[in-house]
Scaffold this active site. Structure first.
Site, PDB file in Angstrom:
ATOM      1  N   ASP A  28      -9.534  70.305  -3.300  1.00 42.01           N
ATOM      2  CA  ASP A  28      -8.725  69.087  -3.456  1.00 42.01           C
ATOM      3  C   ASP A  28      -7.239  69.314  -3.219  1.00 42.01           C
ATOM      4  O   ASP A  28      -6.413  68.464  -3.555  1.00 42.01           O
ATOM      5  CB  ASP A  28      -8.933  68.488  -4.847  1.00 42.01           C
ATOM      6  CG  ASP A  28      -8.442  69.402  -5.963  1.00 42.01           C
ATOM      7  OD1 ASP A  28      -8.099  70.576  -5.675  1.00 42.01           O
ATOM      8  OD2 ASP A  28      -8.393  68.958  -7.128  1.00 42.01           O
ATOM      9  N   HIS A  58      -9.109  79.890  -2.566  1.00 38.82           N
ATOM     10  CA  HIS A  58      -8.557  79.750  -3.914  1.00 38.82           C
ATOM     11  C   HIS A  58      -8.455  78.285  -4.321  1.00 38.82           C
ATOM     12  O   HIS A  58      -8.551  77.960  -5.506  1.00 38.82           O
ATOM     13  CB  HIS A  58      -7.185  80.423  -3.992  1.00 38.82           C
ATOM     14  CG  HIS A  58      -7.265  81.904  -4.150  1.00 38.82           C
ATOM     15  ND1 HIS A  58      -6.478  82.623  -5.025  1.00 38.82           N
ATOM     16  CD2 HIS A  58      -8.058  82.824  -3.543  1.00 38.82           C
ATOM     17  CE1 HIS A  58      -6.779  83.906  -4.956  1.00 38.82           C
ATOM     18  NE2 HIS A  58      -7.732  84.053  -4.051  1.00 38.82           N
ATOM     19  N   ASP A  59      -8.269  77.415  -3.358  1.00 32.51           N
ATOM     20  CA  ASP A  59      -8.238  75.983  -3.658  1.00 32.51           C
ATOM     21  C   ASP A  59      -9.608  75.508  -4.117  1.00 32.51           C
ATOM     22  O   ASP A  59      -9.741  74.847  -5.147  1.00 32.51           O
ATOM     23  CB  ASP A  59      -7.790  75.200  -2.427  1.00 32.51           C
ATOM     24  CG  ASP A  59      -7.713  73.697  -2.689  1.00 32.51           C
ATOM     25  OD1 ASP A  59      -7.236  73.314  -3.779  1.00 32.51           O
ATOM     26  OD2 ASP A  59      -8.116  72.917  -1.814  1.00 32.51           O
ATOM     27  N   SER A  61     -10.805  97.258  12.351  1.00 33.97           N
ATOM     28  CA  SER A  61     -10.404  96.172  13.267  1.00 33.97           C
ATOM     29  C   SER A  61      -9.705  95.097  12.441  1.00 33.97           C
ATOM     30  O   SER A  61     -10.267  94.031  12.190  1.00 33.97           O
ATOM     31  CB  SER A  61     -11.625  95.600  13.995  1.00 33.97           C
ATOM     32  OG  SER A  61     -12.595  95.129  13.075  1.00 33.97           O
ATOM     33  N   VAL A 113     -10.999  76.442  -7.705  1.00 31.70           N
ATOM     34  CA  VAL A 113     -10.329  75.879  -8.885  1.00 31.70           C
ATOM     35  C   VAL A 113     -10.184  74.372  -8.687  1.00 31.70           C
ATOM     36  O   VAL A 113      -9.507  73.926  -7.773  1.00 31.70           O
ATOM     37  CB  VAL A 113      -8.936  76.514  -9.092  1.00 31.70           C
ATOM     38  CG1 VAL A 113      -8.281  75.943 -10.352  1.00 31.70           C
ATOM     39  CG2 VAL A 113      -9.035  78.026  -9.183  1.00 31.70           C
ATOM     40  N   PRO A 159     -12.561  84.899  -8.364  1.00 34.64           N
ATOM     41  CA  PRO A 159     -13.079  86.268  -8.262  1.00 34.64           C
ATOM     42  C   PRO A 159     -11.945  87.290  -8.313  1.00 34.64           C
ATOM     43  O   PRO A 159     -10.849  87.052  -7.801  1.00 34.64           O
ATOM     44  CB  PRO A 159     -13.771  86.275  -6.898  1.00 34.64           C
ATOM     45  CG  PRO A 159     -14.171  84.851  -6.676  1.00 34.64           C
ATOM     46  CD  PRO A 159     -13.036  84.045  -7.263  1.00 34.64           C
ATOM     47  N   ASP A 178     -14.916  90.178  12.707  1.00 36.83           N
ATOM     48  CA  ASP A 178     -16.187  90.732  13.182  1.00 36.83           C
ATOM     49  C   ASP A 178     -16.994  91.317  12.028  1.00 36.83           C
ATOM     50  O   ASP A 178     -16.631  91.179  10.865  1.00 36.83           O
ATOM     51  CB  ASP A 178     -15.943  91.792  14.264  1.00 36.83           C
ATOM     52  CG  ASP A 178     -15.028  92.917  13.787  1.00 36.83           C
ATOM     53  OD1 ASP A 178     -14.903  93.106  12.558  1.00 36.83           O
ATOM     54  OD2 ASP A 178     -14.445  93.611  14.644  1.00 36.83           O
ATOM     55  N   HIS A 207     -12.950  89.205   4.459  1.00 38.53           N
ATOM     56  CA  HIS A 207     -12.046  90.332   4.271  1.00 38.53           C
ATOM     57  C   HIS A 207     -11.894  91.163   5.539  1.00 38.53           C
ATOM     58  O   HIS A 207     -11.052  92.062   5.584  1.00 38.53           O
ATOM     59  CB  HIS A 207     -12.540  91.211   3.117  1.00 38.53           C
ATOM     60  CG  HIS A 207     -12.312  90.607   1.775  1.00 38.53           C
ATOM     61  ND1 HIS A 207     -12.822  91.146   0.604  1.00 38.53           N
ATOM     62  CD2 HIS A 207     -11.633  89.490   1.400  1.00 38.53           C
ATOM     63  CE1 HIS A 207     -12.461  90.390  -0.422  1.00 38.53           C
ATOM     64  NE2 HIS A 207     -11.742  89.384   0.030  1.00 38.53           N
ATOM     65  N   THR A 208     -12.685  90.858   6.551  1.00 38.05           N
ATOM     66  CA  THR A 208     -12.540  91.561   7.825  1.00 38.05           C
ATOM     67  C   THR A 208     -11.158  91.353   8.436  1.00 38.05           C
ATOM     68  O   THR A 208     -10.705  92.167   9.247  1.00 38.05           O
ATOM     69  CB  THR A 208     -13.633  91.121   8.827  1.00 38.05           C
ATOM     70  OG1 THR A 208     -13.523  91.908  10.017  1.00 38.05           O
ATOM     71  CG2 THR A 208     -13.490  89.662   9.207  1.00 38.05           C
TER      72      THR A 208
END
EC number: 1.11.1.7
Length: 328
Positions: free
Chosen positions: A77, A69-70, A246, A73, A161, A251, A191-192
């Site tokens: 920084d 997220h840094d 998991s 946008v 997103p 993975d 997202h794993t």
């Protein structure tokens, strides 16, 4: 005719300067940037992340998301770390960000040893890497030398997103940051180890496209499982792992979930329906002991290095904050 050519040339020169400017900025980063000025910088960040991870392993996806997220946008920084009513943290996509206390802790330890040397942006990039490594994922060398930004605006967070984004929108948002489709699929593989609230996907279970039905792309057995986890009368705050198979291990199972219709977020499942993203997902999902497909761990490290170089700040437009939550 000459006037039009002059305007065209002027526009092309401006575009070239912007492109070259970004390239020069990314080249300012290098491995071991603090090897002389603060030799223990990376080990201090690592030990800090590890101590928090030992108490709460779910801090790993929080740090990874915080870095993502840094970078999306204002560039990588540390602007997402700044507090304020109109700062990035106040934007809807950033509500519920986790890991801020880890960065503050690491910064305090570094200031005690090397005051005014290590930027908050670099601490965040290093912490994201370490969080993946601690979750049985890959490790990679993080080029450092970022400076901290002085501007943080909630209004700038609209290009992050969203779980509702189509694949076309996702591609465009990543392309705007210099990332291609391969990077998109690879980075979403984070997202794993991720989590989300029932609030952000419950509509897929009970009222998809306002029909009162469930999202047909969810496999029947998984749908039953999700309805148990997120009942229709719940408050939506329950946390659910994005990779139920998991949840704490970094993975390739996330990609197998997309193949099997077991994705939590609609934006993730859509990667299976687009020909271009589907091809990448299949490569990761089909990998067997290194014989087939892409090596997700290796590709993820490469994509993270690329992402962490987005619009980095220099001494001209940045600083090294004394406290990560506010500008100097």
């Amino acid at each position: 005719m000459g006037v039009y050519l002059g305007k065209y040339c002027y526009i092309m020169i401006i575009m070239l300067v912007l492109v070259l400017g970004k390239e020069v900025r990314s080249q300012l980063l290098k491995n071991g940037y603090y090897s002389t000025s603060c030799p223990k910088a990376e080990s201090i960040v690592r030990s800090t992340v590890e101590s928090h991870f030992d108490s709460d392993p779910t801090i790993s996806p929080g740090l990874l998301r915080l870095h993502f997220h840094d970078c999306f946008v204002q560039g990588c920084d540390g602007s997402v770390l700044i507090k304020g009513k109109s700062a990035e943290q106040a934007a809807l996509p950033n509500l519920g960000l986790r890991g801020l206390e880890v960065i503050d802790d690491a910064k305090a330890r570094l200031e005690a040893v090397c005051p005014g040397v290590v930027s908050c942006a670099d601490i965040l990039a290093l912490a994201a890497r370490d969080s993946v490594d601690l979750s049985d994922g890959p490790s990679w060398r993080v080029p450092t030398g970022r400076k901290d930004g002085r501007i943080s605006l909630a209004t700038e967070a609209s290009n992050l997103p969203s779980p509702l984004d189509s694949v076309a929108v996702q591609k465009q948002k990543f392309q705007d940051k210099g990332l291609d489709t391969h990077d998109l699929v690879t980075l979403l593989g984070a997202h794993t180890i991720g989590q989300t609230d029932c609030l952000f996907f419950r509509y897929r279970l009970y009222n998809f496209t306002v029909t009162g039905n469930s999202d047909p792309t969810i496999s029947p057995s998984f749908l039953t499982q999700l309805k148990t986890l997120c009942p229709p009368n719940g408050d939506g705050s329950k946390r659910v792992a994005l990779d139920i198979g998991s949840p704490s291990k970094f993975d390739e199972s996330f990609f197998k979930n997309l193949r099997d219709g077991n994705a939590i977020l609609e934006s993730d499942q859509r990667l299976w329906s687009d020909a271009e993203t589907n091809a990448v997902v299949k490569k990761y999902a089909s990998r067997l002991r290194g014989l087939l497909g892409f090596r997700f761990d290796y590709e993820f490290g490469k994509a993270m290095i690329k992402m962490s170089s987005i619009d980095v700040k220099t001494d001209v437009d940045g600083e090294v904050r004394k406290v990560c939550s506010k500008v100097n």
